[in-house]
Design a protein around this motif. Structure first.
Motif, PDB file in Angstrom:
ATOM      1  N   ASP A  86     -44.315  66.209   4.357  1.00 15.45           N
ATOM      2  CA  ASP A  86     -44.559  65.245   3.574  1.00 15.45           C
ATOM      3  C   ASP A  86     -45.933  64.773   3.331  1.00 15.45           C
ATOM      4  O   ASP A  86     -46.295  64.685   2.047  1.00 15.45           O
ATOM      5  CB  ASP A  86     -43.460  64.222   3.860  1.00 15.45           C
ATOM      6  N   LEU A  87     -46.521  64.370   4.496  1.00 10.89           N
ATOM      7  CA  LEU A  87     -47.743  63.810   4.081  1.00 10.89           C
ATOM      8  C   LEU A  87     -48.840  65.045   3.628  1.00 10.89           C
ATOM      9  O   LEU A  87     -49.660  64.595   2.904  1.00 10.89           O
ATOM     10  CB  LEU A  87     -48.382  63.346   5.551  1.00 10.89           C
ATOM     11  N   LEU A  88     -48.541  66.081   3.937  1.00 10.00           N
ATOM     12  CA  LEU A  88     -49.326  67.169   3.480  1.00 10.00           C
ATOM     13  C   LEU A  88     -49.343  67.603   2.132  1.00 10.00           C
ATOM     14  O   LEU A  88     -49.997  67.665   1.308  1.00 10.00           O
ATOM     15  CB  LEU A  88     -49.291  68.295   4.348  1.00 10.00           C
ATOM     16  N   ARG A  89     -47.998  67.316   1.701  1.00  6.24           N
ATOM     17  CA  ARG A  89     -47.684  67.525   0.198  1.00  6.24           C
ATOM     18  C   ARG A  89     -48.379  66.342  -0.645  1.00  6.24           C
ATOM     19  O   ARG A  89     -48.680  66.478  -1.751  1.00  6.24           O
ATOM     20  CB  ARG A  89     -46.001  67.626  -0.031  1.00  6.24           C
ATOM     21  N   GLN A  90     -48.240  65.179   0.171  1.00  6.72           N
ATOM     22  CA  GLN A  90     -48.981  63.991  -0.536  1.00  6.72           C
ATOM     23  C   GLN A  90     -50.371  64.453  -0.866  1.00  6.72           C
ATOM     24  O   GLN A  90     -51.107  64.022  -1.936  1.00  6.72           O
ATOM     25  CB  GLN A  90     -48.778  62.757   0.329  1.00  6.72           C
ATOM     26  N   ARG A  91     -51.067  64.851   0.246  1.00  6.20           N
ATOM     27  CA  ARG A  91     -52.311  65.024   0.250  1.00  6.20           C
ATOM     28  C   ARG A  91     -52.683  65.964  -0.981  1.00  6.20           C
ATOM     29  O   ARG A  91     -53.719  66.106  -1.698  1.00  6.20           O
ATOM     30  CB  ARG A  91     -53.006  65.313   1.691  1.00  6.20           C
ATOM     31  N   LEU A  92     -51.969  67.322  -0.913  1.00  3.08           N
ATOM     32  CA  LEU A  92     -52.137  68.282  -1.876  1.00  3.08           C
ATOM     33  C   LEU A  92     -52.084  67.751  -3.312  1.00  3.08           C
ATOM     34  O   LEU A  92     -52.954  68.038  -4.225  1.00  3.08           O
ATOM     35  CB  LEU A  92     -51.088  69.411  -1.579  1.00  3.08           C
ATOM     36  N   VAL A 123     -46.851  74.279   9.270  1.00  5.91           N
ATOM     37  CA  VAL A 123     -45.978  73.205   9.801  1.00  5.91           C
ATOM     38  C   VAL A 123     -44.616  73.522   9.498  1.00  5.91           C
ATOM     39  O   VAL A 123     -43.609  73.283  10.429  1.00  5.91           O
ATOM     40  CB  VAL A 123     -46.456  72.035   9.157  1.00  5.91           C
ATOM     41  N   ALA A 124     -44.313  74.195   8.343  1.00  6.30           N
ATOM     42  CA  ALA A 124     -43.157  74.563   8.083  1.00  6.30           C
ATOM     43  C   ALA A 124     -42.356  75.572   9.064  1.00  6.30           C
ATOM     44  O   ALA A 124     -41.025  75.682   8.956  1.00  6.30           O
ATOM     45  CB  ALA A 124     -42.754  75.289   6.494  1.00  6.30           C
ATOM     46  N   GLY A 125     -43.172  76.398   9.837  1.00  4.27           N
ATOM     47  CA  GLY A 125     -42.673  77.477  10.560  1.00  4.27           C
ATOM     48  C   GLY A 125     -42.116  77.086  11.793  1.00  4.27           C
ATOM     49  O   GLY A 125     -42.050  75.856  12.180  1.00  4.27           O
ATOM     50  N   ASP A 126     -41.157  77.857  12.444  1.00  7.21           N
ATOM     51  CA  ASP A 126     -40.417  77.195  13.876  1.00  7.21           C
ATOM     52  C   ASP A 126     -41.407  76.887  14.844  1.00  7.21           C
ATOM     53  O   ASP A 126     -41.068  76.227  15.527  1.00  7.21           O
ATOM     54  CB  ASP A 126     -39.532  78.407  14.241  1.00  7.21           C
ATOM     55  N   ASP A 127     -42.801  77.775  14.835  1.00  7.42           N
ATOM     56  CA  ASP A 127     -43.283  77.410  15.982  1.00  7.42           C
ATOM     57  C   ASP A 127     -43.891  76.119  16.224  1.00  7.42           C
ATOM     58  O   ASP A 127     -44.003  75.754  17.248  1.00  7.42           O
ATOM     59  CB  ASP A 127     -44.605  78.388  16.043  1.00  7.42           C
ATOM     60  N   TYR A 128     -44.355  75.459  15.028  1.00  5.08           N
ATOM     61  CA  TYR A 128     -44.826  74.114  15.044  1.00  5.08           C
ATOM     62  C   TYR A 128     -43.569  73.201  15.511  1.00  5.08           C
ATOM     63  O   TYR A 128     -43.786  72.221  16.369  1.00  5.08           O
ATOM     64  CB  TYR A 128     -45.487  73.521  13.815  1.00  5.08           C
ATOM     65  N   ARG A 129     -42.380  73.537  14.963  1.00  2.00           N
ATOM     66  CA  ARG A 129     -41.261  72.630  15.141  1.00  2.00           C
ATOM     67  C   ARG A 129     -41.075  72.630  16.665  1.00  2.00           C
ATOM     68  O   ARG A 129     -40.847  71.582  17.483  1.00  2.00           O
ATOM     69  CB  ARG A 129     -40.223  73.013  14.340  1.00  2.00           C
ATOM     70  N   GLN A 130     -40.895  73.824  17.302  1.00  2.00           N
ATOM     71  CA  GLN A 130     -40.512  74.082  18.656  1.00  2.00           C
ATOM     72  C   GLN A 130     -41.776  73.477  19.507  1.00  2.00           C
ATOM     73  O   GLN A 130     -41.225  72.805  20.744  1.00  2.00           O
ATOM     74  CB  GLN A 130     -40.415  75.557  18.958  1.00  2.00           C
ATOM     75  N   LEU A 142     -47.616  64.034  14.802  1.00  2.00           N
ATOM     76  CA  LEU A 142     -46.810  63.795  13.902  1.00  2.00           C
ATOM     77  C   LEU A 142     -45.285  64.959  14.025  1.00  2.00           C
ATOM     78  O   LEU A 142     -45.684  66.147  13.953  1.00  2.00           O
ATOM     79  CB  LEU A 142     -47.384  64.175  12.476  1.00  2.00           C
ATOM     80  N   PRO A 143     -44.459  64.507  13.664  1.00  2.00           N
ATOM     81  CA  PRO A 143     -42.963  65.309  13.586  1.00  2.00           C
ATOM     82  C   PRO A 143     -43.351  66.286  12.477  1.00  2.00           C
ATOM     83  O   PRO A 143     -43.817  65.864  11.151  1.00  2.00           O
ATOM     84  CB  PRO A 143     -41.897  64.265  13.204  1.00  2.00           C
ATOM     85  N   PRO A 144     -42.278  67.381  12.330  1.00  2.00           N
ATOM     86  CA  PRO A 144     -42.837  68.513  11.429  1.00  2.00           C
ATOM     87  C   PRO A 144     -42.228  68.032  10.096  1.00  2.00           C
ATOM     88  O   PRO A 144     -43.245  68.075   9.069  1.00  2.00           O
ATOM     89  CB  PRO A 144     -41.901  69.375  11.814  1.00  2.00           C
ATOM     90  N   GLU A 145     -41.287  67.204   9.965  1.00  2.00           N
ATOM     91  CA  GLU A 145     -40.677  66.769   8.513  1.00  2.00           C
ATOM     92  C   GLU A 145     -41.854  65.975   7.998  1.00  2.00           C
ATOM     93  O   GLU A 145     -42.319  66.064   6.853  1.00  2.00           O
ATOM     94  CB  GLU A 145     -39.394  66.264   8.686  1.00  2.00           C
ATOM     95  N   GLU A 146     -42.337  64.900   8.744  1.00  2.00           N
ATOM     96  CA  GLU A 146     -43.245  63.923   8.278  1.00  2.00           C
ATOM     97  C   GLU A 146     -44.483  64.621   8.008  1.00  2.00           C
ATOM     98  O   GLU A 146     -45.374  64.079   6.904  1.00  2.00           O
ATOM     99  CB  GLU A 146     -43.564  62.658   9.507  1.00  2.00           C
ATOM    100  N   ALA A 147     -45.056  65.500   8.702  1.00  2.00           N
ATOM    101  CA  ALA A 147     -46.244  66.298   8.590  1.00  2.00           C
ATOM    102  C   ALA A 147     -46.310  66.725   7.106  1.00  2.00           C
ATOM    103  O   ALA A 147     -47.056  66.840   6.385  1.00  2.00           O
ATOM    104  CB  ALA A 147     -46.514  67.249   9.865  1.00  2.00           C
TER     105      ALA A 147
END
Length: 197
Positions: A123-129, A180-187, A116-121
């Protein structure tokens, strides 16, 4: 875990219900709803009748009477047998004492989460939350209504268990969303998957 003649957990619910008193499947279904057990056992009318048939064939329950009422279809009343009592207690003891390997779908998704791309991941986690928060509120309200009616705690233990699991998952999802919001996942995602989705 022991291999069961009737492995469907709905069979366990039927046996436990018949331990209280003999009844027909329609009454079993009514009590499942009345006691809130439909959240613990997925079933339909046909699956309930199928499990009742399996339990009867295995000798765990037996036909006790047939009710004839001109306003309703004929109804067969079942009673638990001595063999059924042994199966009920053996099965419930095993489930309480021995943790079982379960394969929840969220675990499957987490094992493949990296696609999953970081932005979508995020968003999906916020929906689950949000869904988990709503579920926790619903369980809390259910428990409070039951306590207001002076229902003893042992009739609410499955709700307490559900709430504990939902709260633990909610805490996990909050931590995961922050990661997921961190730079390491995005990179890492950019390195592995950019241009492939």
């Amino acid at each position: 875990m022991k291999r069961r003649t009737v492995a469907n957990p709905l069979g366990l619910a039927v046996l436990a219900g018949l331990l209280e008193e003999p009844m027909h499947p329609y009454e079993m279904a009514r009590r499942f709803v009345e006691y809130g057990k439909e959240r613990d056992f997925k079933y339909t009318r046909s699956s309930l009748y199928m499990v009742v048939g399996q339990l009867e064939k295995a000798g765990f329950i037996a036909e006790q009477a047939t009710l004839r009422d001109s306003a309703r279809p004929e109804r067969t009343v079942y009673a638990i047998t001595p063999t059924g009592r042994l199966e009920l207690f053996d099965w419930i003891r095993e489930l309480v004492a021995e943790p079982a390997s379960e394969y929840p779908l969220f675990g499957v998704a987490l094992s493949l989460f990296m696609v999953l791309p970081p932005e979508e991941a995020g968003d999906l986690l916020r929906q689950r939350l949000a869904a988990l928060t709503a579920a926790a509120e619903e369980i809390t309200e259910t428990v409070q209504r039951a306590r207001d009616r002076d229902l003893a705690w042992w009739f609410l233990i499955e709700e307490d268990y559900r709430l504990t699991k939902v709260e633990a998952e909610r805490a996990f999802v909050e931590r995961l969303a922050a990661s997921v919001a961190g730079d390491d996942y995005r990179q890492a995602w950019n390195h592995q998957f950019r241009g492939k989705t």
